[in-house]
Design a protein around this motif. Structure first.
Motif, PDB file in Angstrom:
ATOM      1  N   GLY A 143      22.839 -49.328 -20.013  1.00 28.67           N
ATOM      2  CA  GLY A 143      24.158 -48.931 -20.506  1.00 28.67           C
ATOM      3  C   GLY A 143      25.281 -49.518 -19.679  1.00 28.67           C
ATOM      4  O   GLY A 143      25.165 -49.607 -18.450  1.00 28.67           O
ATOM      5  N   THR A 144      26.351 -49.901 -20.339  1.00 31.39           N
ATOM      6  CA  THR A 144      27.477 -50.539 -19.657  1.00 31.39           C
ATOM      7  C   THR A 144      28.097 -49.627 -18.610  1.00 31.39           C
ATOM      8  O   THR A 144      28.368 -50.047 -17.475  1.00 31.39           O
ATOM      9  CB  THR A 144      28.543 -50.956 -20.673  1.00 31.39           C
ATOM     10  OG1 THR A 144      27.970 -51.890 -21.594  1.00 31.39           O
ATOM     11  CG2 THR A 144      29.740 -51.598 -19.980  1.00 31.39           C
ATOM     12  N   ARG A 145      28.333 -48.375 -18.964  1.00 30.29           N
ATOM     13  CA  ARG A 145      28.999 -47.446 -18.054  1.00 30.29           C
ATOM     14  C   ARG A 145      28.214 -47.304 -16.754  1.00 30.29           C
ATOM     15  O   ARG A 145      28.767 -47.476 -15.655  1.00 30.29           O
ATOM     16  CB  ARG A 145      29.163 -46.086 -18.723  1.00 30.29           C
ATOM     17  CG  ARG A 145      29.600 -44.954 -17.799  1.00 30.29           C
ATOM     18  CD  ARG A 145      29.495 -43.612 -18.515  1.00 30.29           C
ATOM     19  NE  ARG A 145      29.682 -42.481 -17.628  1.00 30.29           N
ATOM     20  CZ  ARG A 145      28.712 -41.931 -16.889  1.00 30.29           C
ATOM     21  NH1 ARG A 145      27.491 -42.458 -16.930  1.00 30.29           N
ATOM     22  NH2 ARG A 145      28.956 -40.885 -16.136  1.00 30.29           N
ATOM     23  N   ASP A 146      26.923 -46.977 -16.857  1.00 31.75           N
ATOM     24  CA  ASP A 146      26.126 -46.754 -15.643  1.00 31.75           C
ATOM     25  C   ASP A 146      25.971 -48.036 -14.842  1.00 31.75           C
ATOM     26  O   ASP A 146      25.926 -48.003 -13.601  1.00 31.75           O
ATOM     27  CB  ASP A 146      24.762 -46.198 -16.011  1.00 31.75           C
ATOM     28  CG  ASP A 146      24.824 -44.731 -16.428  1.00 31.75           C
ATOM     29  OD1 ASP A 146      25.944 -44.176 -16.456  1.00 31.75           O
ATOM     30  OD2 ASP A 146      23.770 -44.139 -16.728  1.00 31.75           O
TER      31      ASP A 146
ATOM     32  N   ILE B 134      29.088 -48.513 -12.846  1.00 35.01           N
ATOM     33  CA  ILE B 134      29.100 -47.574 -11.723  1.00 35.01           C
ATOM     34  C   ILE B 134      28.189 -48.087 -10.614  1.00 35.01           C
ATOM     35  O   ILE B 134      28.537 -48.016  -9.416  1.00 35.01           O
ATOM     36  CB  ILE B 134      28.677 -46.171 -12.195  1.00 35.01           C
ATOM     37  CG1 ILE B 134      29.767 -45.574 -13.097  1.00 35.01           C
ATOM     38  CG2 ILE B 134      28.403 -45.238 -11.002  1.00 35.01           C
ATOM     39  CD1 ILE B 134      29.359 -44.297 -13.793  1.00 35.01           C
ATOM     40  N   LEU B 135      27.032 -48.613 -10.980  1.00 39.33           N
ATOM     41  CA  LEU B 135      26.137 -49.233 -10.004  1.00 39.33           C
ATOM     42  C   LEU B 135      26.845 -50.367  -9.264  1.00 39.33           C
ATOM     43  O   LEU B 135      26.742 -50.485  -8.035  1.00 39.33           O
ATOM     44  CB  LEU B 135      24.887 -49.762 -10.702  1.00 39.33           C
ATOM     45  CG  LEU B 135      23.974 -50.690  -9.886  1.00 39.33           C
ATOM     46  CD1 LEU B 135      23.361 -49.943  -8.700  1.00 39.33           C
ATOM     47  CD2 LEU B 135      22.886 -51.279 -10.774  1.00 39.33           C
ATOM     48  N   THR B 136      27.586 -51.186  -9.997  1.00 45.12           N
ATOM     49  CA  THR B 136      28.276 -52.332  -9.391  1.00 45.12           C
ATOM     50  C   THR B 136      29.351 -51.881  -8.419  1.00 45.12           C
ATOM     51  O   THR B 136      29.461 -52.399  -7.298  1.00 45.12           O
ATOM     52  CB  THR B 136      28.872 -53.226 -10.491  1.00 45.12           C
ATOM     53  OG1 THR B 136      27.839 -53.613 -11.402  1.00 45.12           O
ATOM     54  CG2 THR B 136      29.510 -54.471  -9.894  1.00 45.12           C
TER      55      THR B 136
ATOM     56  N   LYS C 170      44.636 -48.316 -10.657  1.00 44.71           N
ATOM     57  CA  LYS C 170      43.306 -48.107 -10.103  1.00 44.71           C
ATOM     58  C   LYS C 170      42.363 -49.135 -10.702  1.00 44.71           C
ATOM     59  O   LYS C 170      42.386 -49.381 -11.907  1.00 44.71           O
ATOM     60  CB  LYS C 170      42.770 -46.707 -10.393  1.00 44.71           C
ATOM     61  CG  LYS C 170      41.448 -46.418  -9.672  1.00 44.71           C
ATOM     62  CD  LYS C 170      40.828 -45.128 -10.128  1.00 44.71           C
ATOM     63  CE  LYS C 170      40.162 -45.278 -11.484  1.00 44.71           C
ATOM     64  NZ  LYS C 170      38.944 -46.152 -11.426  1.00 44.71           N
ATOM     65  N   LEU C 171      41.532 -49.745  -9.852  1.00 42.66           N
ATOM     66  CA  LEU C 171      40.523 -50.677 -10.317  1.00 42.66           C
ATOM     67  C   LEU C 171      39.148 -50.032 -10.214  1.00 42.66           C
ATOM     68  O   LEU C 171      38.921 -49.152  -9.388  1.00 42.66           O
ATOM     69  CB  LEU C 171      40.546 -51.962  -9.479  1.00 42.66           C
ATOM     70  CG  LEU C 171      41.875 -52.730  -9.425  1.00 42.66           C
ATOM     71  CD1 LEU C 171      41.721 -53.990  -8.575  1.00 42.66           C
ATOM     72  CD2 LEU C 171      42.357 -53.092 -10.823  1.00 42.66           C
ATOM     73  N   GLY C 172      38.225 -50.466 -11.037  1.00 45.70           N
ATOM     74  CA  GLY C 172      36.860 -49.977 -10.970  1.00 45.70           C
ATOM     75  C   GLY C 172      36.617 -48.776 -11.862  1.00 45.70           C
ATOM     76  O   GLY C 172      37.536 -48.188 -12.438  1.00 45.70           O
ATOM     77  N   TYR C 173      35.329 -48.412 -11.970  1.00 42.18           N
ATOM     78  CA  TYR C 173      34.911 -47.316 -12.837  1.00 42.18           C
ATOM     79  C   TYR C 173      34.819 -45.990 -12.092  1.00 42.18           C
ATOM     80  O   TYR C 173      34.859 -44.928 -12.711  1.00 42.18           O
ATOM     81  CB  TYR C 173      33.554 -47.645 -13.461  1.00 42.18           C
ATOM     82  CG  TYR C 173      33.646 -48.606 -14.625  1.00 42.18           C
ATOM     83  CD1 TYR C 173      33.353 -48.185 -15.920  1.00 42.18           C
ATOM     84  CD2 TYR C 173      34.037 -49.929 -14.445  1.00 42.18           C
ATOM     85  CE1 TYR C 173      33.441 -49.065 -16.998  1.00 42.18           C
ATOM     86  CE2 TYR C 173      34.128 -50.810 -15.510  1.00 42.18           C
ATOM     87  CZ  TYR C 173      33.829 -50.379 -16.783  1.00 42.18           C
ATOM     88  OH  TYR C 173      33.929 -51.244 -17.849  1.00 42.18           O
TER      89      TYR C 173
END
Length: 293
Positions: free
Chosen positions: A133-136, A139-141, A167-170
């Motif tokens: 999944g893109t979201r997870d 988050i891993l990245t 804000k950058l990132g998930y």
């Protein structure tokens, strides 16, 4: 990328963040994680408004490649109008094309943050490490970039006041602070001295408080009085999975009661006999834990 929009706060992705930390330790091994004990230095990714845009971006990209130890990878950085902060084409290599949002033409000090995330995509791609999944996976990245010493830039790119926000990132700011705190507790490195954003510092302090809580859960001896009392009660009842706590009881094949709980460093599950004071050693991150089971 939150650009003058609402910034999510709190810890909505905490379980995925913890799973990402565990996956990193398992995939990289103890010895490899230790090679990332020193973070990217602010001077190495500094970007002045007077610097040439493209040459400066290439320089910062090379620094990320060096930090992540990808010597045979070359980043070709460009800029275009887009919704997201950045994007990288995960091809076979050795050349990778990274596109940054046109917004960074005028916000050059945050280019390092964007590249910390995108070059980590390349690093994880080469490792063969991903989440479904893109979201997870994003988050891993974010978690990997932060835990391995470049993601403090992502938190420092967080700025918010009554008139604007960025804000950058998930991850939320507090989740970035939590991962940075987990890293700091392993390597003894204080990233707060590098923050230019006061909001980033506040988020780091909150994240550190949450990370400290991981070290104060039963059956660890650092647990508080209330936690120890509840643990003792549930141990007598031998409830398999008590609600709202990170530990669980179960019998082994010989009828001996055992308790499982997450390592406060890497969150790998540890299972030990219930027999009072003892030391347990995590097989993944090698942390030695003082327990009272």
């Amino acid at each position: 990328m939150a650009n003058d929009g609402p910034v999510e706060h709190g810890y909505p992705h905490l379980e995925t963040v913890r799973a990402a930390i565990t996956a990193l330790w398992k995939r990289l091994s103890y010895d490899t994680v230790q090679t990332f004990a020193t973070s990217v230095a602010p001077a190495d990714v500094a970007f002045c408004d007077t610097d040439d845009l493209h040459l400066g971006a290439q320089r910062v990209a090379r620094e990320m490649v060096r930090h992540y130890r990808l010597p045979d990878a070359r980043m070709i950085v460009g800029f275009r109008a887009m919704t997201h902060a950045a994007n990288v084409e995960l091809a076979a290599g050795p050349e990778y094309f990274v596109e940054l949002n046109d917004r960074f033409r005028a916000h050059r000090r945050d280019i390092g943050a964007a590249l910390a995330h995108e070059v980590m995509h390349v690093y994880l791609h080469r490792l063969g490490l991903s989440f479904p999944g893109t979201r997870d996976n994003e988050i891993l990245t974010d978690t990997a970039a932060t835990y391995l010493g470049a993601g403090w830039l992502l938190l420092d790119a967080y700025r918010e006041d009554s008139a604007s926000s960025q804000k950058l990132g998930y991850l939320t700011p507090e989740e970035f602070g939590y991962v940075l705190a987990k890293r700091s507790l392993v390597f003894g490195e204080d990233p707060s001295v590098w923050f230019t954003s006061p909001q980033a510092y506040t988020a780091y302090v909150k994240g550190m408080a949450r990370a400290r809580e991981d070290e104060q859960q039963p059956p660890l001896t650092a647990a508080g009085w209330a936690g120890r009392r509840r643990y003792a009660r549930e141990r007598r009842q031998a409830a398999a999975s008590p609600a709202g706590v990170p530990y669980a009881f179960s019998p082994d094949g010989g009828g001996q009661l055992r308790v499982s709980f997450p390592c406060p460093t890497c969150h790998q599950k540890i299972r030990v006999p219930v027999r009072g004071r003892m030391r347990a050693r995590c097989g993944v991150c090698r942390t030695v834990l003082e327990c009272d089971t």
